[in-house]
Design a protein around this motif. Structure first.
Motif, short mmCIF file in Angstrom:
data_model
loop_
_atom_site.label_atom_id
_atom_site.label_comp_id
_atom_site.label_asym_id
_atom_site.label_seq_id
_atom_site.Cartn_x
_atom_site.Cartn_y
_atom_site.Cartn_z
N CYS A 21 0.86 -1.17 0.00
CA CYS A 21 0.00 0.00 0.00
C CYS A 21 0.90 1.23 0.00
O CYS A 21 2.02 1.18 0.54
CB CYS A 21 -0.92 0.02 1.22
SG CYS A 21 -2.40 -1.00 1.03
N GLY A 51 -3.58 -0.51 -2.46
CA GLY A 51 -4.23 0.76 -2.19
C GLY A 51 -3.23 1.88 -2.38
O GLY A 51 -2.05 1.74 -2.05
N ALA A 68 -4.94 2.08 5.03
CA ALA A 68 -3.93 1.35 4.25
C ALA A 68 -3.55 0.04 4.93
O ALA A 68 -3.43 -1.01 4.27
CB ALA A 68 -2.69 2.23 4.06
N PRO A 73 -1.14 -5.19 3.74
CA PRO A 73 0.04 -5.28 2.86
C PRO A 73 1.22 -5.89 3.61
O PRO A 73 1.30 -5.83 4.84
CB PRO A 73 0.31 -3.82 2.52
CG PRO A 73 -0.13 -3.08 3.75
CD PRO A 73 -1.35 -3.82 4.25
#
Length: 312
Positions: A21, A51, A68, A73
């Motif tokens: 992200c 994202g 995020a 991630p």
């Protein structure tokens, strides 16, 4: 606190799956201009962008970081100056996600402490070829920080520096602004207790560092952001002229002494009292006051660094 993968497992996941992200502070001109290039370069390097979040309102930064991280991630890429990265540090600390640093600020102290390239292409290449490392986290009172807590002239300088002047002068803006602040600044007395020993000093400026850099210049040749230690040091003394000369010499030459040669106090925890009580600048945020306890949390933060970074 989530269960962490091993550093090797985490590195392998980032290299293989490239799930990231991206959060970029676009309020600054540098961040706004480079944001499209950040996104295009990450995509060209094969990263899967879960994202992408440009942030032009600082008040929304923390909420954006939470959003995020909700995407899970392996790597959270954050672009901005040390203030933006300090906010990201608080979110990533103790979590099973690595922080990827894009140095888009004026001094980029945190990026320098990690040994990262300061150009955008080089920094992004580290995400593809580097490794995951666990570095120290500083705690001032109840607030995490990555790089530095400071007291004195620098607190006034931070509130005086104009954003447009930072863009024009870069790192030099800080010592030059200090010249305008110093004539009206009064020295303060500091009492620093470390390992049972109380140190007393009269100064205009006291810094307590977790990272290796301050104002874009190295604090000392042998300091590390991964050695489990804080380093306290003053600039000058109670004499304005001495502080001025020392600041200018270090700003122009980058000349700093070894920790063994002083004048440094080193420890894992420090208790600071000042007379009068003073505001603390914690990685650019002025929200705490003395007296204050400052300590380190070894391996409290997971970051992406070059393969050459010495990870203890």
């Amino acid at each position: 606190m989530s269960e962490l993968r091993s550093k090797a497992e985490h590195t392998a996941a980032i290299h293989a799956e490239r799930r990231v992200c991206v959060v970029v502070n676009t309020r600054s001109r540098r961040g706004r201009h480079r944001y499209p290039r950040v996104v295009s370069t990450l995509r060209s390097e094969g990263f899967d962008l879960l994202g992408v979040f440009p942030v032009d309102d600082p008040k929304r930064l923390r909420a954006t970081l939470d959003t995020a991280l909700d995407a899970k991630p392996d790597l959270l890429v954050v672009g901005g100056g040390d203030g933006t990265l300090s906010a990201a540090v608080k979110h990533v600390a103790h979590r099973d996600v690595a922080l990827g640093v894009l140095p888009l600020g004026t001094t980029n102290n945190f990026a320098r402490s990690l040994g990262l390239p300061l150009d955008l292409t080089g920094a992004i290449r580290v995400f593809r070829t580097g490794k995951v490392a666990d570095i120290d986290l500083g705690i001032a009172g109840d607030r995490e920080f990555a790089n530095l807590t400071s007291f004195g002239v620098s607190v006034e300088v931070a509130g005086t520096v104009k954003p447009w002047l930072k863009r024009v002068l870069g790192r030099a803006v800080y010592p030059l602004t200090a010249l305008t602040v110093l004539p009206g600044h009064r020295p303060f007395r500091a009492f620093l207790t470390v390992n049972g020993k109380r140190h007393e000093l009269l100064t205009h400026q006291l810094n307590i560092a977790n990272g290796r850099f301050h104002g874009g210049w190295q604090v000392a040749r042998d300091i590390s952001i991964d050695d489990g230690m804080l380093v306290a040091y003053q600039l000058g003394s109670g004499k304005r002229l001495r502080l001025l000369l020392e600041t200018l010499v270090r700003a122009s030459t980058g000349r700093w002494r070894s920790l063994a040669g002083g004048p440094f106090v080193i420890g894992t925890e420090m208790y600071l009292e000042t007379d009068p009580p003073m505001a603390a600048d914690v990685d650019g945020e002025v929200r705490l006051r003395t007296p204050i306890t400052i300590r380190t949390v070894p391996n409290g933060l997971r970051v992406m660094v070059p393969q050459s970074f010495v990870d203890s």
